[in-house]
Design an enzyme around this catalytic site. Structure first.
Site, mmCIF file in Angstrom:
data_model
loop_
_atom_site.group_PDB
_atom_site.id
_atom_site.type_symbol
_atom_site.label_atom_id
_atom_site.label_comp_id
_atom_site.label_asym_id
_atom_site.label_seq_id
_atom_site.Cartn_x
_atom_site.Cartn_y
_atom_site.Cartn_z
ATOM 1 N N HIS A 139 -9.332 2.359 -1.627
ATOM 2 C CA HIS A 139 -7.660 2.579 -1.954
ATOM 3 C C HIS A 139 -6.913 1.887 -2.982
ATOM 4 O O HIS A 139 -7.507 0.396 -2.501
ATOM 5 C CB HIS A 139 -7.311 2.072 -0.496
ATOM 6 N N CYS A 199 0.496 -1.684 0.065
ATOM 7 C CA CYS A 199 0.278 -0.281 -0.098
ATOM 8 C C CYS A 199 1.046 1.546 0.029
ATOM 9 O O CYS A 199 0.038 2.057 -0.158
ATOM 10 C CB CYS A 199 -1.106 0.319 1.423
ATOM 11 N N CYS A 246 -14.052 0.838 6.920
ATOM 12 C CA CYS A 246 -12.840 0.051 6.147
ATOM 13 C C CYS A 246 -12.673 0.757 4.467
ATOM 14 O O CYS A 246 -13.787 1.573 4.461
ATOM 15 C CB CYS A 246 -13.102 -1.169 5.841
HETATM 16 C C1 LIG Z 1 -15.105 -4.219 3.840
HETATM 17 C C2 LIG Z 1 -14.878 -5.067 2.319
HETATM 18 C C3 LIG Z 1 -14.892 -6.885 3.134
HETATM 19 C C4 LIG Z 1 -16.404 -5.179 2.112
HETATM 20 O O1 LIG Z 1 -16.457 -5.590 1.131
HETATM 21 P P1 LIG Z 1 -17.786 -6.709 0.861
HETATM 22 O O2 LIG Z 1 -18.975 -6.713 1.680
HETATM 23 O O3 LIG Z 1 -17.144 -8.151 -0.213
HETATM 24 O O4 LIG Z 1 -18.089 -5.531 -0.460
HETATM 25 P P2 LIG Z 1 -18.699 -5.449 -2.334
HETATM 26 O O5 LIG Z 1 -16.633 -5.861 -3.255
HETATM 27 O O6 LIG Z 1 -18.736 -7.269 -2.432
HETATM 28 O O7 LIG Z 1 -19.312 -3.857 -2.178
HETATM 29 C C5 LIG Z 1 -20.884 -4.163 -2.021
HETATM 30 C C6 LIG Z 1 -20.911 -2.641 -1.969
HETATM 31 O O8 LIG Z 1 -20.486 -1.941 -0.605
HETATM 32 C C7 LIG Z 1 -19.268 -1.420 -0.795
HETATM 33 N N1 LIG Z 1 -18.861 -1.089 -0.903
HETATM 34 C C8 LIG Z 1 -17.358 -2.189 -0.289
HETATM 35 N N2 LIG Z 1 -17.020 -1.789 0.378
HETATM 36 C C9 LIG Z 1 -16.931 -0.254 0.445
HETATM 37 C C10 LIG Z 1 -16.753 0.399 2.036
HETATM 38 N N3 LIG Z 1 -15.347 -0.428 2.590
HETATM 39 N N4 LIG Z 1 -17.174 1.855 2.445
HETATM 40 C C11 LIG Z 1 -18.004 1.999 1.261
HETATM 41 N N5 LIG Z 1 -18.652 1.124 0.961
HETATM 42 C C12 LIG Z 1 -17.998 -0.292 0.202
HETATM 43 C C13 LIG Z 1 -19.234 -1.406 -2.934
HETATM 44 O O9 LIG Z 1 -19.454 -0.159 -3.482
HETATM 45 C C14 LIG Z 1 -20.799 -1.885 -3.355
HETATM 46 O O10 LIG Z 1 -21.663 -0.924 -3.415
HETATM 47 P P3 LIG Z 1 -22.039 -0.496 -4.908
HETATM 48 O O11 LIG Z 1 -23.090 -2.001 -4.883
HETATM 49 O O12 LIG Z 1 -23.517 0.376 -4.822
HETATM 50 O O13 LIG Z 1 -21.566 -0.949 -6.367
HETATM 51 C C15 LIG Z 1 -13.862 -4.545 1.161
HETATM 52 O O14 LIG Z 1 -14.419 -3.437 1.578
HETATM 53 C C16 LIG Z 1 -12.818 -4.686 2.459
HETATM 54 O O15 LIG Z 1 -12.377 -5.898 2.312
HETATM 55 N N6 LIG Z 1 -12.093 -3.465 2.587
HETATM 56 C C17 LIG Z 1 -10.600 -3.365 2.401
HETATM 57 C C18 LIG Z 1 -9.512 -3.471 1.956
HETATM 58 C C19 LIG Z 1 -8.207 -3.601 2.226
HETATM 59 O O16 LIG Z 1 -7.980 -4.825 2.912
HETATM 60 N N7 LIG Z 1 -7.818 -2.703 1.957
HETATM 61 C C20 LIG Z 1 -6.054 -2.880 2.364
HETATM 62 C C21 LIG Z 1 -6.024 -2.268 3.685
HETATM 63 S S1 LIG Z 1 -4.231 -1.609 4.496
#
Ligand SMILES: CC(C)(COP(=O)(O)OP(=O)(O)OC[C@H]1O[C@@H](n2cnc3c(N)ncnc32)[C@H](O)[C@@H]1OP(=O)(O)O)[C@@H](O)C(=O)NCCC(=O)NCCS
Ligand SMILES: [Zn+2]
Lengths: 137, 383
Positions: free
Chosen positions: B332, B83, B206
């Site tokens: 991100h 990252c 997140c």
């Molecule tokens: C939080 C998390 C697990 C959610 O994943 P998920 O529930 O599988 O989400 P999806 O990818 O299936 O997306 C579903 C919906 O939620 C939204 N969404 C996903 N993550 C989101 C977040 N963090 N904030 C806001 N909305 C989010 C998407 O835009 C999507 O909406 P849409 O259908 O209107 O486009 C995922 O965002 C994640 O893993 N985040 C962390 C990433 C990370 O670790 N990065 C490195 C950091 S060091």
């Protein structure tokens, strides 16, 4: 035998430190120590970068540790979905050893508290897989 | 005066799915970075390409992007610290310029994460931990930070509301950032009632996976003054690496890689935390921003929550942080993030921010973290 059956999903097999798995099968969670300079390693290292020796000895992690921190993981990554929810935790043990493992399923989430007493024990998992986990100490 | 400057900084819109190839993404960021500069592609002496591997299938992306941008036959190579890849790229570019080897260097960060589902991306990121000893337990990025959050809450009384307030702020500013993926203001309630991902972090605590690219053009001081009306000077660079394993961490209430990188950067720049006018910090999770307040010395250890509670990190507060919406609003795209943070600070120091402009900002700071606190880069810039 190497790390091929370690944990829920293993990503590699061979390592000099694979004796760890043999000990785990025998019911022991082990760390290494350098007999030359006395430094101990967990996760175990097969080499001592401190004094550049390639000779280390194994010792068992016995006694009670303390829960330092934890998280209940609801969102499992691919390969781990069926385990969720699972609880990842860090435990502090004697001699500055810190271990990351899961908390045993038989600890109720209402009982989890920072500082609680823990032991680390091997865990036989289905399909011949093996790991270690924390139980109440 | 420092003798290495940033002369241009650009980024694409960060989106959930960009619909183009990685080379085309890189082009968009490159184009914005060169806007208004008195140079052409052929004036760039080297390019540093930054991303984390395994999100798309292309191996060795440096050659590919170099060809597409017509940067050949100049040297091009790949830099990776997950990252924080593109701020590590800036560090390498600084060294190349400072050493006299090159006059102008481009740092290009990119990531196209939409080729994977969120669960598959979480598995890749999980392998950004130690694959022998810790990934087999199902360690994820959010889970690692959640363990820091728990420890911080237990030791200092930080609450889930404090964490949520970070996203309230960042969603407020993200709403006005045309490059951000999420441009909707979220209420405290929206955040607190979102799905629990890994206690105590909920979905809106997140950052989301995204596609995007960034580009930073670095130049030798004398050259910089000739090609840019407003060069931004690199005053301090700090970098540190912590253990790959969570087991190896000596402190669970702050990131030691960030503390050490900050110490180096402040020392090199000859400034103190209270001299910083505006900061971009790595808010991959809400808790990460609170840890950053403390690790950077904006608050004493344990007092980070008070800073967000008192709104001191809003644009008109004591130390404005992430007034472009942060990773939480922008999304991100791993390798592009550091360059995007640098771009925001460059625009703030030039007085060109379209989001909340911090009035008269002279000194800015960028805090960019790789993995669960494995790699830390802190950069101090001045106008
Ligand atoms: C939080 C998390 C697990 C959610 O994943 P998920 O529930 O599988 O989400 P999806 O990818 O299936 O997306 C579903 C919906 O939620 C939204 N969404 C996903 N993550 C989101 C977040 N963090 N904030 C806001 N909305 C989010 C998407 O835009 C999507 O909406 P849409 O259908 O209107 O486009 C995922 O965002 C994640 O893993 N985040 C962390 C990433 C990370 O670790 N990065 C490195 C950091 S060091
Ligand atoms: Zn030794």
């Amino acid at each position: 035998m190497g790390f091929e059956n370690f944990g829920t999903v293993s990503f590699t097999t061979e390592a000099k430190a694979a004796d760890f798995i043999t000990y785990l099968e025998q019911g022991k969670v082990m760390a290494t120590r350098c007999p030359k300079c006395g430094v101990s390693y967990f996760p175990p290292k097969a080499d001592c970068p401190s004094c550049l020796s390639g000779e280390v000895e194994w010792f068992e992690i016995k006694g009670k540790g303390k829960l330092a921190t934890y998280t209940i993981v609801n969102y499992g990554p691919s390969g781990f979905e069926n385990d969720a929810p699972y609880i990842l935790a860090l435990g502090e043990f004697e001699g500055g050893i810190q271990i990351m493992a899961r908390l045993s399923k038989d600890i109720a989430s209402s009982d989890i508290e920072a500082g609680m007493s823990l032991v680390v024990v091997p865990l036989k998992r289905p399909e011949g897989r093996i790991s270690y986990e924390f139980k109440k100490g | 005066m420092a003798d290495v400057a940033i002369v241009g900084a650009g980024q694409t819109v960060f989106s959930r799915s960009c619909g183009v190839s990685i080379r085309e993404l890189a082009f968009d960021a490159f184009q914005e970075a060169l806007e208004g500069l008195d140079i052409t592609t052929s004036d760039i002496d080297a390019s540093i390409i930054c991303s984390a591997p395994e999100y798309d299938k292309q191996r060795s992306p440096a050659g590919l992007i170099s060809e597409y941008l017509e940067l050949t036959p100049k040297p091009s190579f790949y830099v990776e610290t997950v990252c924080s890849s593109s701020s590590t790229g800036l560090r390498v570019a600084w060294s190349l310029v400072k050493s006299g080897l090159h006059k102008v260097v481009a740092v290009i960060g990119f990531q196209k994460m939409s080729e994977l589902s969120s669960r598959d991306a979480a598995e890749r990121m999980g392998r950004g931990a130690d694959i022998i000893w810790e990934s087999p337990f199902g360690l994820t990025m959010p889970a690692g930070y959640a363990m820091y959050a728990r420890a911080h809450m237990d030791k200092y009384g930080t609450t889930e509301e404090h964490l949520a307030k970070v996203r309230v702020k960042n969603s407020h500013y993200g709403a006005t950032n045309p490059k951000a993926n999420y441009r909707k203001e979220l209420s405290l309630e929206d955040i607190l009632k979102s799905d629990m991902i890994t206690t105590p972090l909920k979905k809106f605590d997140c950052c989301a996976n995204a596609d995007g690219a960034s580009c930073v053009i670095v130049a030798r001081g004398d050259v910089a003054k000739g090609i840019s009306e407003k060069p931004i000077w690199v005053m301090g660079l700090g970098a540190a690496t912590d253990t790959m394993t969570m087991a190896g961490r000596k402190q669970l209430t702050g990131l030691q890689c960030a503390q050490e990188a900050a110490r180096q950067a402040y020392k090199m720049a000859g400034v103190k935390p209270q001299d910083i006018d505006v900061a971009e910090v790595h808010d991959c999770f809400t808790v990460s921003e609170i840890l950053a307040y403390e690790d950077l010395g904006f608050a004493k250890p344990g007092e980070g929550a008070g800073l967000i509670e008192d709104k001191e990190t809003y644009a008109d507060g004591k130390i404005p942080v992430n007034v472009d919406g942060g990773l939480l609003s922008k999304g991100h795209p791993i390798g592009a993030t550091g360059g995007s943070q640098i771009r925001t600070i460059v625009r703030q120091l030039r007085g060109q921010a379209t989001e909340a402009q911090v009035k008269g900002a002279e000194i800015g700071l960028v805090h960019n973290i790789g993995g669960i606190g494995q790699y830390g880069n802190v950069t101090i810039l001045r106008r």
